[in-house]
Each structure stands twice: as C-alpha cells, then as structure tokens.
Design a protein around this motif. Structure first.
Motif, PDB file in Angstrom:
ATOM      1  N   MET A   1      51.563  39.695  37.065  1.00 32.82           N
ATOM      2  CA  MET A   1      50.288  39.557  36.488  1.00 32.82           C
ATOM      3  C   MET A   1      49.477  40.045  37.263  1.00 32.82           C
ATOM      4  O   MET A   1      48.394  40.439  36.780  1.00 32.82           O
ATOM      5  N   VAL A   2      49.441  39.343  38.595  1.00 32.42           N
ATOM      6  CA  VAL A   2      48.242  39.778  39.661  1.00 32.42           C
ATOM      7  C   VAL A   2      48.655  40.123  40.845  1.00 32.42           C
ATOM      8  O   VAL A   2      48.211  40.036  41.904  1.00 32.42           O
ATOM      9  N   ASP A   3      49.583  40.915  40.742  1.00 31.75           N
ATOM     10  CA  ASP A   3      50.124  41.693  41.884  1.00 31.75           C
ATOM     11  C   ASP A   3      49.199  42.671  42.546  1.00 31.75           C
ATOM     12  O   ASP A   3      49.244  43.057  43.813  1.00 31.75           O
ATOM     13  N   ASN A   4      47.997  42.933  41.848  1.00 33.40           N
ATOM     14  CA  ASN A   4      46.796  43.954  42.513  1.00 33.40           C
ATOM     15  C   ASN A   4      45.890  42.854  43.327  1.00 33.40           C
ATOM     16  O   ASN A   4      45.014  43.790  43.453  1.00 33.40           O
ATOM     17  N   ALA A   5      45.834  41.850  43.208  1.00 35.91           N
ATOM     18  CA  ALA A   5      44.944  41.110  43.640  1.00 35.91           C
ATOM     19  C   ALA A   5      44.705  41.447  45.274  1.00 35.91           C
ATOM     20  O   ALA A   5      45.440  41.851  45.800  1.00 35.91           O
ATOM     21  N   ASN A   6      43.395  41.195  45.733  1.00 35.15           N
ATOM     22  CA  ASN A   6      43.089  41.591  46.868  1.00 35.15           C
ATOM     23  C   ASN A   6      43.786  40.638  47.943  1.00 35.15           C
ATOM     24  O   ASN A   6      43.324  39.546  48.224  1.00 35.15           O
ATOM     25  N   GLN A   7      44.565  41.198  48.833  1.00 34.17           N
ATOM     26  CA  GLN A   7      45.422  40.185  49.846  1.00 34.17           C
ATOM     27  C   GLN A   7      44.985  40.623  51.134  1.00 34.17           C
ATOM     28  O   GLN A   7      45.429  39.818  52.225  1.00 34.17           O
ATOM     29  N   LEU A   8      43.722  41.311  51.257  1.00 28.29           N
ATOM     30  CA  LEU A   8      43.049  41.065  52.520  1.00 28.29           C
ATOM     31  C   LEU A   8      41.996  40.555  52.893  1.00 28.29           C
ATOM     32  O   LEU A   8      40.650  40.730  53.177  1.00 28.29           O
ATOM     33  N   ALA A   9      41.989  39.077  52.105  1.00 29.48           N
ATOM     34  CA  ALA A   9      40.757  38.323  52.186  1.00 29.48           C
ATOM     35  C   ALA A   9      40.856  37.105  52.491  1.00 29.48           C
ATOM     36  O   ALA A   9      40.915  35.898  51.998  1.00 29.48           O
ATOM     37  N   ALA A  10      41.735  37.038  53.732  1.00 30.31           N
ATOM     38  CA  ALA A  10      41.871  35.679  54.466  1.00 30.31           C
ATOM     39  C   ALA A  10      40.749  35.072  54.958  1.00 30.31           C
ATOM     40  O   ALA A  10      40.830  33.570  54.792  1.00 30.31           O
ATOM     41  N   MET A  11      39.835  35.628  55.359  1.00 23.05           N
ATOM     42  CA  MET A  11      38.688  35.023  55.912  1.00 23.05           C
ATOM     43  C   MET A  11      37.537  35.158  55.056  1.00 23.05           C
ATOM     44  O   MET A  11      36.939  36.273  54.956  1.00 23.05           O
ATOM     45  N   PRO A  12      36.822  33.963  54.614  1.00 23.96           N
ATOM     46  CA  PRO A  12      37.214  32.713  54.731  1.00 23.96           C
ATOM     47  C   PRO A  12      38.467  32.608  53.700  1.00 23.96           C
ATOM     48  O   PRO A  12      38.295  33.024  52.739  1.00 23.96           O
ATOM     49  N   SER A  13      39.149  31.304  53.835  1.00 21.77           N
ATOM     50  CA  SER A  13      39.925  30.829  52.599  1.00 21.77           C
ATOM     51  C   SER A  13      39.202  30.139  51.371  1.00 21.77           C
ATOM     52  O   SER A  13      38.705  29.088  51.830  1.00 21.77           O
ATOM     53  N   LEU A  14      39.270  30.820  50.288  1.00 24.38           N
ATOM     54  CA  LEU A  14      38.521  30.382  49.253  1.00 24.38           C
ATOM     55  C   LEU A  14      39.500  29.143  48.575  1.00 24.38           C
ATOM     56  O   LEU A  14      38.839  28.199  47.905  1.00 24.38           O
ATOM     57  N   HIS A  15      40.728  29.014  48.959  1.00 26.28           N
ATOM     58  CA  HIS A  15      41.576  27.813  48.509  1.00 26.28           C
ATOM     59  C   HIS A  15      40.939  26.717  49.270  1.00 26.28           C
ATOM     60  O   HIS A  15      40.739  25.583  48.432  1.00 26.28           O
ATOM     61  N   VAL A  16      40.791  26.628  50.324  1.00 24.66           N
ATOM     62  CA  VAL A  16      40.028  25.673  50.885  1.00 24.66           C
ATOM     63  C   VAL A  16      38.877  25.326  50.868  1.00 24.66           C
ATOM     64  O   VAL A  16      38.274  24.517  50.381  1.00 24.66           O
TER      65      VAL A  16
END
Length: 668
Positions: free
Chosen positions: A172-187
């Motif tokens: 479903m979201v396999d194309n999500a941007n995975q180069l977005a570690a900084m900053p962590s939006l989860h935290v």
C-alpha cells in the motif's frame, strides 16, 4: 458597554458570545481538510523534485551520523535492533506501533481540540503545520538514510520482515520516502501531542500517559532500525520551533506574556505585586464627596476598552501557560469599595489615616479567582479632599500602563505625548546591544549584603510633594538628571533613618522603558537596571557625582535590551514550573536592595467628573526580599513622591522625607 451590562437578555447573549470561543474560533471543517491536503501536496512536490543524488547524500549522511554516535560511544541502536528482531510477537507489536500510533494520536488530538477546545485550535493546528513544514524542508535539503539501509551496519528491517500493514512492509505504501530519518516525525508527532496536551489539559495523569507514549515511540524507532537517536533530538527541535512560530503568528491575546507572568511567579503572600496610583481629589467645588455609583459608572463606561477588567487568570498548571479567561460576574462591592475616613469625633481622618489605608491595601494580595484590580474611593480625608486608590496587578500593567489606565478612566489623553518618541534600535544594534547587555548582566555586581527584609505583609507608606520645576532646575545646575537626585536623596535619608547595618553601596533597581509600549500601554514594557549608590559618610555633592557616574548605565540601553530579551523572548519558551524557578532566582533581595522609580505623568489639568485632580502618587510593590521602594510621578508641576517600606527597616516615613529634603537643600 453600559448597555451590555444593564440590558437583560441582550447582556446574556453578548457574554455568551464572548465566553464561547467556538462561536467565533472554530474554522470551517472543509478549510481544515484543504489545509491537510495542501500539506500533503507540499510533500509530493518535494518528492517529485529532489536535489541531485538524494540516495548517495542520504547514505553518506546516515553513515556520518552513525560514525558520530560511535565516536561518542552512544551507538546503542544496533543491540536494541538485534534484540527486538528475535522477539516474535513483541517485534510485531513494535512494527505496528511504529506504523500506526503516531498518526492516530496526532489525528485524534486535532479532532479533539477542534471539537472540545476550539479557542486553541488555530494555534494547535498551526504548530502542527509548522513542525511538518520544517521537517519536510529538512528531508529535502538533508536526506538521511535510516540505519536499516546502511550496508554492512548489521541492522535488520523488522518492518519489512514482518510485512507490516501501513508501512513500506506492505504494497500500500511501498513507495513512501524512506530517506527521511532526520528528524523523526514519529517522535515529533508523539512529542507534539504531549506538548499540546500539557498546554491545554495539564494534569499529572495526562502527562504520564503522554510521556509514556513518547518514550515507547522513541524505543520503537531505534529498535526497529528506522532511526538514530539523533533523529529524535532533531524532532525535539522542530516541535519547539513549530510551537514557537505558531505562538508568534497567532499573537494570542489570552495568553499571559512571560514578561507579565513574571510578576505572578515571583509573588508571595507577604510580597504582593500590584501597582497603582493614589489620586488626590479636590472636592471644594463639588456638591459632596465621590461615590461608589460614580466610580462604577466610570469603569462600566470603559469596560469595552479594558479587557483585563473583565478577565481573571486560568487555573495554574506546571506545564500550561497562564491565560486570561472571561469573568463577567464582577463583584462591584469588592472591586469598588468606599472607605470613609471620618474619625470617631466626626472630624476627617487626615493624611495619616489615608497612608495607613494605602499600606494595608498594598500589603494585601489580590485574589486570583477574580479580575486583578480594585478602584477604591476614599472620602473625608480632609474637609475638601477625597481620593481614589487605583490598583492593578503588575501582570496587567507596569507603572506607565497604570497611569495611562487612570487617565483613560478620567477621559483624559494618555501619556503618548509625555513619553515622546520611544526610539527603538534597528535589528543589528539590537543584536549587538543584546550580546553586550547579556555579558554585562552576567558580570554585574551583586549586593555585598542583604538589607533587613522580613516575610511580612506589614507596610508603612507615606507621600511627599515638591516643586517639579525646582527639581529640574537643581538637576540642570548640577549637570545631572532628576533620577540621580532621587537616588542620592534616598541614600542620604536611609543612612540617617534605616534600622540595622547598611552596606557600603546600595544596589537600587531603576525601571526603564524597554520596548515600544503597546497601543493601550497594557502589560509590561519595562526592565530594571541596577545602579550602585555609595552609602558612606560624604558631602551630598560627592554622593551625587558618584551616582551620576554610576547612573550612566541607565542611558546605554544594552542592559535594557538584554533584560527585555530574557524576560520576554527567552522566558516565553519556558514551561511555567521552570519560569517560576527562574523568576524567583533572578529577582529580589539577592540581586538588589530596593527600587527607585521616576515616571512622567500628566502635565495638564485632569479631572474626574466634578473633582479636579490635585496630584497622583505612585503605589509600587516591594520586590521579594527587599525592604523599600520609592517612586515619583512628575504630575502637573508637582514632584509627587511616595515611599513604601517594611516597618522593621524604616518604622516611620516622615523622618525619611525630612532627611530627603535636607539632602536636597545641601545639594542646592
């Protein structure tokens, strides 16, 4: 506003409209959906137009972050990841926590605030938008690959391993941007929820639950191999920046500014922080004394222009800033009392009785369950003299604001002309002056010893009137300012009448205008600058010369800029519990011995209805841990001076004023 207070059903409708921020504060739901879609469009636009070589730059950035953590011996992500990968059901739980809870908690909070706290919604929504925009800008300018994407680093992608629905582990979201570690939006989103709940809801239980969610999310992002702990630090920065920008943009009028809340934080039961004016009235040409009805009608007619007179403080919280909330049920008998000073023999009570009344009112805190003001009518002081004691809490206005408020109630022009143009430096000068001022504040002297100051609300109060032109003439002859004369005369008088040992130098706080005053002169736009006054045996001209030299710092402006920056800008970022600790540790007897204030007043005739004003004298609170305050209003040709003191330090102000005049005579 008179009609609002007296028109029955129309009153109820008007007050209801003011009390229900949802009636005017809740935006249309479709506009909010549009705002959300716009934010998503910005995300897609950034995704569609990356800067050159995003993958290479992201991998390099990820390796650099991991190398920095290793150099600091703080690279604990790998053992957490390898442990979780072997945990079965716990790994699955962590994967779904990573994929779902940060989104769900943020959306639920937005809906809850929209439905239940519409008055806060715009600021909350704006802070969320800003934190995401800042994060998107970081993703675009500084892409960072998560640890699980670093070849040879040993991390296991637990989300992809578990085919977690709602993340790149599912189609479903396999194309999500995975180069977005900084900053962590989860935290970032979890922390944003916690911050919003702290500001709106408060309460220990809510904070514990919310903090638990943030800590669990932090552990999950590290253990699943999706973030470095430095990504979480970046999240803290964007959440703080988003909240700060939203506060500035919204310009909330209900939040108590930090420079105003400062005086609520330092207040103690024995050190109330309300300011005011003792307004002397000539009743010789009027038919009778002023009344409660006249005072009530005067205030009622101006209530539309005086929002703080209709508001009280919100309930205090360790995390949520204080706000002004509507309080339409004004207790007029308490706010506008009448004191008749007629003695038992039927004669007027005299100025001594008036001074005792002012001392009692000045030493009694204003209760915070109602608007923080009183307007006391005092009759039968002398045969042709009455008074008004106007009091407001320092969180509502500083000394200049209090005078302006009084003039507004008397239908008089305000102090704009008396103040003249308040020159504000440009951005470069402010920056340079602020840096210099911070260094000066950090290195300024502290009192070598503290004066006798008790934890007591007992006060003595007195007044003195001198010729203003005579004071100005004396200042010109000596090449000094009137404030220098005030400081010199105060030191000379205290030397002769104060109890207990005195230091060799008295450190006096002198309030100065620190910013361009607000349109209504409400709030606090002043800052205190400390001046050293010698207390040894010497001719008064020598003391004056030393005071004038030390007082040059009053005109440099650097300390004022720095003080304003700290008290207003920096303090606005502090949670209330820390602001209280800060305020109580930088203000009071550990930093200065007392206060001396010299303010302009009206240089024109002012009247309250049929009663011309004789003069107005300042009522200034004692700073915590200090035993005296002197204040002057230059009012219609009069150098109108007052003093309040702890009677354990100076038991009678009349000798103080006699010695003050002797010092002026010696200077002349």
């Amino acid at each position: 506003m008179t009609d609002v207070l007296t028109a029955g059903s129309s009153t109820n409708r008007s007050l209801t409209a003011r009390q229900d921020p949802g009636a005017i504060g809740r935006p249309s739901w479709w506009r909010e959906l549009l705002a959300g879609l716009t934010l998503f469009a910005v995300y897609l636009l950034i995704e569609a137009h990356p800067l050159p070589s995003p993958e290479v730059r992201a991998l390099n950035a990820g390796e650099s972050i991991l190398a920095l953590e290793r150099a600091l011996h703080l690279d604990f992500e790998l053992p957490m990841n390898q442990w979780l990968a072997a945990q079965g059901w716990l790994r699955t739980f962590a994967n779904y926590e990573y994929a779902i809870t940060y989104i769900a908690s943020a959306l639920v909070l937005l809906v809850w605030v929209y439905a239940r706290h519409p008055g806060h919604y715009r600021t909350v929504r704006n802070s969320f938008l800003w934190l995401n925009l800042l994060a998107l800008a970081c993703f675009w300018l500084y892409p960072v690959a998560p640890p699980r994407m670093l070849a040879g680093a040993g991390f296991i992608d637990t989300v992809r391993l578990g085919h977690t629905w709602g993340s790149w582990g599912s189609p479903m979201v396999d194309n999500a941007n995975q180069l977005a570690a900084m900053p962590s939006l989860h935290v970032g989103w979890a922390l944003w929820v916690s911050v919003v709940l702290a500001r709106i809801r408060g309460g220990r239980g809510v904070q514990v639950v919310s903090a638990g969610h943030v800590l669990i999310t932090l552990a999950v992002i590290l253990a699943t191999g999706n973030h470095y702990w430095l990504d979480a630090a970046g999240a803290v920065a964007v959440v703080a920046a988003g909240a700060m920008i939203a506060d500035v943009v919204s310009k909330r009028t209900d939040r108590v500014a930090a420079s105003d809340a400062f005086f609520l934080q330092v207040e103690r039961p024995w050190s109330p922080q309300h300011v005011g004016g003792l307004i002397m009235l000539d009743t010789s040409r009027a038919d009778g004394m002023p009344t409660h009805e006249l005072a009530r009608a005067t205030i009622t007619a101006k209530l539309d222009e005086l929002p703080r007179f209709r508001q009280r403080l919100s309930e205090p919280s360790a995390w949520r800033p204080l706000r002004w909330v509507e309080h339409p049920d004004i207790d007029w008998n308490w706010h506008v009392p009448v004191f008749d000073l007629t003695g038992a023999d039927g004669a007027p009570g005299g100025m001594d009785a008036l001074h005792k009344l002012v001392a009692e009112l000045a030493g009694t805190p204003l209760p915070r369950d109602r608007p923080l003001w009183r307007y006391c009518v005092v009759t039968n002081i002398e045969h042709d003299t009455a008074a008004v004691i106007s009091l407001v809490h320092h969180s509502m206005a500083d000394g200049i604001g209090t005078i302006n408020l009084m003039l507004r109630l008397f239908d008089s022009p305000d102090l704009t002309s008396a103040l003249g143009e308040v020159k504000t430096p440009g951005a470069a000068k402010k920056l340079l002056g602020g840096v210099v001022g911070l260094a000066q504040l950090a290195t300024d002297h502290r009192p070598e010893s503290r004066l006798l100051a008790r934890e007591s609300s007992e006060r003595v109060f007195g007044t003195l009137r001198l010729d203003l032109e005579g004071m100005k003439r004396l200042a010109r002859e000596r090449g000094v300012r009137v404030t220098d004369l005030l400081l010199t005369g105060t030191a000379a008088a205290l030397r002769r009448v104060a109890k207990g040992p005195l230091p060799s130098k008295l450190l006096v706080s002198v309030p100065l205008m620190a910013a361009e005053p607000r349109a209504d002169l409400a709030g606090n736009s002043t800052a205190g600058v400390m001046v050293e006054v010698p207390m040894g045996e010497m001719p008064e001209r020598q003391r004056l010369a030393a005071v004038a030299k030390a007082g040059s710092r009053l005109r440099s402006g650097t300390r004022v800029i720095a003080s304003r920056f700290v008290m207003h800008t920096v303090a606005n970022l502090m949670p209330p519990w820390f602001h209280r600790w800060f305020a109580r540790n930088v203000y009071g007897g550990r930093f200065f011995h007392g206060t001396a204030s010299n303010m302009p007043g009206a240089d024109w005739q002012v009247a309250w209805g049929p009663y011309p004003l004789i003069t107005a004298l300042p009522i200034i609170p004692l700073a915590p841990g200090t035993p005296f305050v002197v204040g002057v209003l230059g009012w219609y040709g009069s150098f109108s001076m007052s003093m309040a003191t702890d009677p354990a330090f100076v038991d009678d102000v009349e000798p103080f004023f006699k010695e003050f005049q002797k010092a002026l005579d010696e200077l002349a």
